[in-house]
Design a protein around this motif. Structure first.
Motif: not given
Length: 193
Positions: A42, A47, A143, A145-146, A148-149
């Motif tokens: 990511f 993005q 972010t 996305n990060h 969420a990981v």
């Protein structure tokens, strides 16, 4: 018969515990590696926020009154976050590591020892005791996305740890039950013969 049954039962317990320990350690290492790989991926992936100037909203979102009030207060008090570094679309963030030494052989055999020493110890009680030791922190972009990981890593780890502890307790309790049954059988057999 009694000695052979006891030997087989003990061997089956040991094999099951070794399997659980190996699976737990494998899951821990794979989760750690997968998380680090996804965060690095990511970091290098373009993005939506990379494609527009940082002053503009990437996606027009409706904000609640509370959010607008918080933003207004931050702008008035000067506590609003600083812009990202020059040439970057995101701030960097240090993410916490995974809890360490809760799955694997060392923790499994410590749990087995506690279960054998104290019959009042339960899996739920052991689950309540969380390790304070963490793996190395990971630094990456900040972010959604990060985040969420990291959330998915922690959720999967907690679910696996719950299974690991409860399965270990179940194996030990079933082993003790079989042992009691074999001892009863031997006592009954000796009184009959």
């Amino acid at each position: 018969r009694y000695e052979r049954a006891m030997e087989l039962t003990t061997d089956m317990l040991n094999d099951a515990l070794v399997l659980e320990a190996r699976a737990g350690w494998s899951f821990f290492n794979e989760s750690l590696h997968a998380t680090n790989t996804l965060l690095a991926l990511f970091d290098t992936t373009v993005q939506p926020a990379d494609l527009v100037p940082t002053e503009e909203d990437v996606i027009a979102r409706r904000k609640t009154l509370m959010t607008l009030m918080k933003e207004y207060e931050k702008s008035q008090t000067g506590s609003a976050s600083e812009p990202p570094p020059e040439g970057k679309a995101f701030h960097r963030r240090t993410w916490k590591g995974m809890r360490n030494k809760e799955v694997g052989a060392v923790s499994l055999f410590a749990m087995v020892q506690r279960l054998e020493e104290d019959a009042g110890v339960t899996g739920k009680g052991m689950l309540a005791e969380a390790s304070e030791e963490l793996t190395e922190e990971e630094e990456s972009n900040d972010t959604a996305n990060h985040a969420a990981v990291i959330r998915m890593r922690d959720r999967a780890y907690n679910q696996y740890r719950s299974h690991f502890v409860l399965q270990t307790e179940k194996l030990v309790r079933e082993y003790k039950s079989v042992l009691r049954e074999e001892q009863r059988w031997r006592t009954n057999w000796n009184t009959l013969v």
